[in-house]
Design an enzyme around this catalytic site. Structure first.
Site, short mmCIF file in Angstrom:
data_model
loop_
_atom_site.label_atom_id
_atom_site.label_comp_id
_atom_site.label_asym_id
_atom_site.label_seq_id
_atom_site.Cartn_x
_atom_site.Cartn_y
_atom_site.Cartn_z
N THR A 69 -26.42 31.29 -2.69
CA THR A 69 -27.22 30.40 -1.86
C THR A 69 -26.29 29.43 -1.13
OG1 THR A 69 -27.57 28.87 -3.69
CG2 THR A 69 -29.24 30.56 -3.36
N VAL A 123 -27.79 34.95 -9.34
CA VAL A 123 -27.82 34.05 -8.19
C VAL A 123 -26.87 32.89 -8.41
CG1 VAL A 123 -29.32 32.65 -6.71
CG2 VAL A 123 -30.28 34.64 -7.87
N LYS A 124 -26.21 32.51 -7.33
CA LYS A 124 -25.31 31.36 -7.40
C LYS A 124 -26.00 30.16 -6.76
CE LYS A 124 -20.75 30.41 -5.41
NZ LYS A 124 -19.46 31.02 -5.14
N SER A 125 -25.97 29.03 -7.45
CA SER A 125 -26.62 27.82 -6.95
C SER A 125 -25.69 26.63 -7.16
CB SER A 125 -27.91 27.56 -7.74
OG SER A 125 -28.41 26.26 -7.50
N ASP A 155 -19.11 29.63 -11.02
CA ASP A 155 -18.31 30.38 -10.05
C ASP A 155 -17.53 29.31 -9.28
OD1 ASP A 155 -17.22 32.28 -8.43
OD2 ASP A 155 -19.01 32.59 -7.22
#
Ligand code: R5P
Length: 293
Positions: A174, A202-204, A251
């Site tokens: 995102t 998902v990366k947030s 990440d």
């Protein structure tokens, strides 16, 4: 070749021992196929259920970022200390030794630069090349609320279709535009859209308030993005809070490779992520390791 008439009557049937059917440790991933699970189990440590991804893909839109001027000299020595390496195929092929067995998450979207509209991306790699490079996941940037919102979402769904066909997970990244609010409401929206449309994880970004509502309303694992360089104690605190509030790891890029002691920082983040070490203890570890480097 064994003789057919030499076959002995088998006795080890263990008829009283039911075959174990192992569940899968990652949220929302229990119904995926074997190859997908196997790749995810290389990215995420099955014992802790978490990962420390080292992100060095910044050059795909901003060129040689500080700390990434010489990936061969500055980054290659860090790779064995990361659970996963996230990068572009160009950097992978040109400088990363194939003998390293750190799983690869390949940057799969691109086509824009800092000189133009960043959300104007397309799919920038073929799945055949992902297989050739033996990658464990493909990462696609999704710009919810951005000018090219729909195109970026369709890039992701296309990658999910292709990845599902070949057993390669898709990571939705995102991205937040400069004029967008970085709050829990935005990331609940963005991460949920990505998961609903098929992203495997998902990366947030982390937000101080209500981060746990983002992780709880997203049905697949969330990894926390690092963001710009901040003091080590602040980065460790952010990572600690993120995993305590439901993230399945981090990440991180700049907070590792722009640190004074990147290997020490990677290990300190690993202690927070995998061992639930407090930020203060992890900082002590960082300083001890830094003095030894
Ligand atoms: C950004 O678009 C890149 O995909 C990076 O992987 C991401 O921003 C993480 O790196 P950092 O922790 O430096 O923000």
């Amino acid at each position: 070749m064994p003789d057919a008439d030499d076959l002995k009557e088998g006795k080890k049937y263990y008829t009283d021992v039911p075959q174990e059917t192992e569940g899968f440790f990652l949220k929302g991933c229990g119904h995926l196929d074997w190859g997908m699970k196997n790749r995810l189990a290389r990215i995420f440590n099955p014992k802790s259920g978490r990962t420390v991804m080292l992100a060095i893909d910044h050059g795909y839109f901003q060129g040689p970022t500080t700390g990434l001027e010489r990936v061969d000299l500055n980054i290659v020595p860090l790779i064995p200390h990361a659970d996963t390496l996230m990068l572009t195929r160009g950097m992978l092929r040109s400088v990363v030794p194939p003998s390293l067995d750190t799983p690869i998450v390949l940057r799969a979207s691109g086509g824009s630069s800092i000189l133009k509209e960043l959300s104007n991306e397309g799919i920038a790699v073929d799945v055949e090349d992902c297989m050739r490079l033996n990658v464990c996941a493909m990462a696609v940037q999704v710009f919810i609320g951005g000018e090219f919102e729909k195109e970026s979402i369709m890039n992701m769904t296309r990658m999910v279709d292709i990845g599902t066909r070949y057993g390669i997970p898709t990571l939705a990244v995102t991205a937040v535009g400069t004029d967008m609010a970085r709050d829990a409401r935005y990331f609940r929206l963005a991460t949920r859209i990505c998961a609903e449309l098929g992203a495997n994880y998902v990366k947030s970004y982390y937000v101080e308030k209500d981060f746990e509502t983002i992780t709880s309303s997203c049905p697949v694992p969330i990894v926390m993005a690092g963001g710009k360089k901040i003091p080590e104690i602040d980065a460790l605190t952010m990572a600690y809070r993120a995993v305590q509030e439901g993230a399945a790891g981090v990440d991180m890029g700049r907070n590792i490779f722009q640190s004074d002691a990147p290997v020490a920082m990677l290990k300190a983040v690993g202690a927070v992520v995998h061992n639930n070490e407090t930020p203060e203890k992890a900082l002590e570890l960082y300083q001890t390791l830094k003095n030894q480097e």
